[in-house]
Each structure stands twice: as C-alpha cells, then as structure tokens.
Design a protein around this motif. Structure first.
Motif, short mmCIF file in Angstrom:
data_model
loop_
_atom_site.label_atom_id
_atom_site.label_comp_id
_atom_site.label_asym_id
_atom_site.label_seq_id
_atom_site.Cartn_x
_atom_site.Cartn_y
_atom_site.Cartn_z
N UNK A 27 47.68 47.33 82.97
CA UNK A 27 47.04 47.68 81.70
C UNK A 27 45.54 47.90 81.92
N UNK A 28 45.06 49.05 81.44
CA UNK A 28 43.67 49.42 81.71
C UNK A 28 42.70 48.94 80.63
N UNK A 29 43.17 48.82 79.40
CA UNK A 29 42.27 48.49 78.29
C UNK A 29 42.04 46.98 78.20
N UNK A 30 40.90 46.60 77.63
CA UNK A 30 40.58 45.20 77.37
C UNK A 30 40.78 44.84 75.91
N UNK A 31 41.43 45.73 75.16
CA UNK A 31 41.66 45.50 73.74
C UNK A 31 43.14 45.20 73.47
N UNK A 32 43.41 44.40 72.46
CA UNK A 32 44.82 44.14 72.11
C UNK A 32 45.46 45.38 71.49
N UNK A 33 46.77 45.48 71.60
CA UNK A 33 47.50 46.58 70.96
C UNK A 33 48.94 46.17 70.75
N UNK A 34 49.63 46.89 69.88
CA UNK A 34 51.04 46.64 69.58
C UNK A 34 51.91 47.71 70.22
N UNK A 35 53.08 47.30 70.69
CA UNK A 35 54.11 48.23 71.16
C UNK A 35 55.29 48.11 70.20
N UNK A 36 55.73 49.23 69.67
CA UNK A 36 56.74 49.25 68.63
C UNK A 36 58.08 48.71 69.12
#
Length: 328
Positions: free
Chosen positions: A256-265
């Motif tokens: 994972x490249x980003x340092x931000x949280x995210x949702x996966x459907x």
C-alpha cells in the motif's frame, strides 16, 4: 485483471491441465460415468486423477474441506484426508489408500456429481470486468463482484474454475438454461461450534461441538513472519456478512502506497471475501478470500483466511463468544 493463477499451485495446475487436455472425449477419464465409477486403482500419487477428484468431493461433503476441488493430491487434500482417517480410526498418514477410499465411498450413498441448469440470476450480475491488484485501486470500485458466471459457479460448487471448464467442454457459462456437471457438495452438518482451533503449523482450522467432537475442518492461510497470526486464546466478537474493509495506515502493508485510510467495498473479490468473523484480538479475524485456490499455500497479513464457502459455513456454526485457540 481476472483472477490470477495462484503461484503456489502452478506446477500441479499445469500438470492437471495437461493431463485433462490429453483425455479423449466423450469416453475419456472426465466423463461423469468414469468419475462416479472411480476406484482406488484409478488413484495417482501425484498429478490429477479421477479417484482423487471423487475423494475430494466426498471429503468436502463430510465437512473435511480439501479447499478448491482440483483432483490433485496437494497439501490441503492430504490434511483433510488425515483428519478423516483419524475419525475413521485408520492410519492418519494423509495418503489415499484402499481402506481410506473404501471408507470415503461408504460415507455417502449419493452420487458425487450433479447436473445443474444455469439460471438467469447466475448470469445477471452485475459483474466486475476485472479486479485490480492494488488495494488503493480496489477502493475505487463500488463492489468487488465476481468477474463472471464461471467464477460464481466455481465458488458455489467448491471447484477450481479451470477444472469446472474441463468438466464441461464447449459449454458457455453465461447462457441461462445451459446444463453443467458439478460436484455435489451439499454438506450435512449444521452443528453448533463452541471451540475453534487454528493449527498454525498445519494451516488448518478445526471446529468442535459442545461434546468436543470435530464437526468441520478447513484449510487456512495464516500470517507470515512479517505479519504473524496471533498466539493465545480469544473469542468471536462479531460476524459480518458482506463486510466493507477499512484500511488503517498503522497496518503498514508493504504493497500500500498511501498513508491515508480508505475503504474497500464488499463482494466476493474483496480482501475479506464474503464474511468476516471478528475476534477479541484487535484487528484480527477469520474471513473469506478472493483467491480460494491459494488458501493453505499462501500467507496472510495475520488473519486466518478460508475459502469463501468454508468461511460462510463456519459463520453459520459459530456465535459471539465462541472460543478461538491458536495452536503453535
């Protein structure tokens, strides 16, 4: 991209495909008649055989899951076979022998194959044209759906999609009304499970009823040295079907490249598959997977991964408070 060929299964899968491709039709070894009539003499110690295919279906039906049915005597098959042998008071070698084959054949009087007619619901979708490899790209999709009817049907009948195609040469899986040959894998158990043992060295999950009887066993992927599966004893905290996965940067996944949280459907091709069984160990659980052919041979990020169908079966047997013990 469409579901990838699992790297750990490449040699066995290629051998299986080569053997099957060479089989004559319609009287070749993959006819329903040949599979139903398979005996121990048809078994092969390596590669594909109709005897192993028949044994895998019977194991699955008895609750000793071999993972994705592929007709090849791999690690998952041997583990399931050893547990069946133990319960039948046979030598639990994990090797298919004449006595074990006879015991499996005697465990059910139903045919091992069935004919299924593809319905409009099977072909209606919506389907995903492709599933991205990267989690951040998955997060852009509204649903991690099946990539098509073939994948949907393969999971429903617990079979490697490549073998499903080879069992049904020339059949189009996206045509309602088409009739296909599938494993008959309706499981008989509806037991209440009060204790789960995750055998980390064996990469298997065992489920026990209130009397301490083993009622189901599933191959499992567990954590790596970098992202280990926890040790100790915990409890089931909650069960979520169709879970949405929340990525937290503190997980620090290398890919994972980003340092931000995210949702996966949600969806069958979600990283969590069709169901999440959360544990009292924070952030850890037992869940499905989008690549059932890799279960038992690949590593997880610390959770316990089962095939989608095994995870759903387990979720129906456990409840909040079920004990989960990790066995070193």
């Amino acid at each position: 991209m469409p579901r990838r060929l699992p790297s750990a299964a490449v040699p066995a899968a290629l051998l299986c495909l080569a053997l099957l491709a060479a089989a004559p039709a319609p009287a070749g070894p993959l006819t329903p008649e040949a599979i139903e009539g398979a005996t121990f003499s048809d078994a092969a110690p390596e590669g594909f055989s109709i005897a192993v295919l028949k044994a895998q279906i019977l194991l699955d039906r008895a609750g000793f899951s071999p993972g994705a049915i592929d007709g090849v005597p791999g690690r998952n098959f041997r583990g399931a076979l050893a547990l069946f042998q133990r319960g039948a008071e046979l030598d639990d070698s994990g090797t298919l022998d004449a006595d074990t084959f006879a015991a499996l054949a005697a465990s059910s009087d139903e045919p091992v194959l069935a004919t299924y007619e593809i319905t409009r619901a099977d072909t209606a979708g919506p389907f995903a044209p492709e599933i991205p490899e990267q989690l951040e790209d998955m997060a852009r999709l509204k649903r991690l759906a099946y990539t098509g009817p073939r994948e949907l049907l393969a999971e429903r009948f617990h079979i490697d999609p490549r073998l499903l195609v080879l069992l049904n040469p020339g059949v189009s899986f996206d045509v309602p009304g088409a009739r296909i040959v599938v494993p008959r894998v309706v499981r008989q158990t509806s037991a209440k499970v009060v204790r789960i043992a995750v055998e980390k060295p064996n990469r298997r999950l065992l489920a026990f009823d209130p009397d301490g009887k083993l009622v189901a066993a599933f191959p499992a992927s567990i954590g790596s040295d970098d992202k280990p599966t926890p040790s100790g004893t915990y409890m089931v905290r909650r069960i979520a079907r169709g879970p949405v996965w929340r990525y937290n940067p503190r997980f620090a996944f290398k890919e994972v490249r980003t340092n931000r949280p995210f949702n996966v459907a949600a969806g069958p091709n979600s990283p969590l598959g069709l169901v999440w069984i959360g544990l009292t160990a924070p952030s850890y659980g037992i869940h499905g997977t989008p690549v059932p052919e890799e279960v038992g041979t690949s590593d997880s990020h610390g959770c316990v991964r089962l095939t989608n169908w095994d995870a759903m079966a387990l979720a129906a047997m456990v409840q909040k408070g079920t004990t989960v013990e990790f066995v070193e």
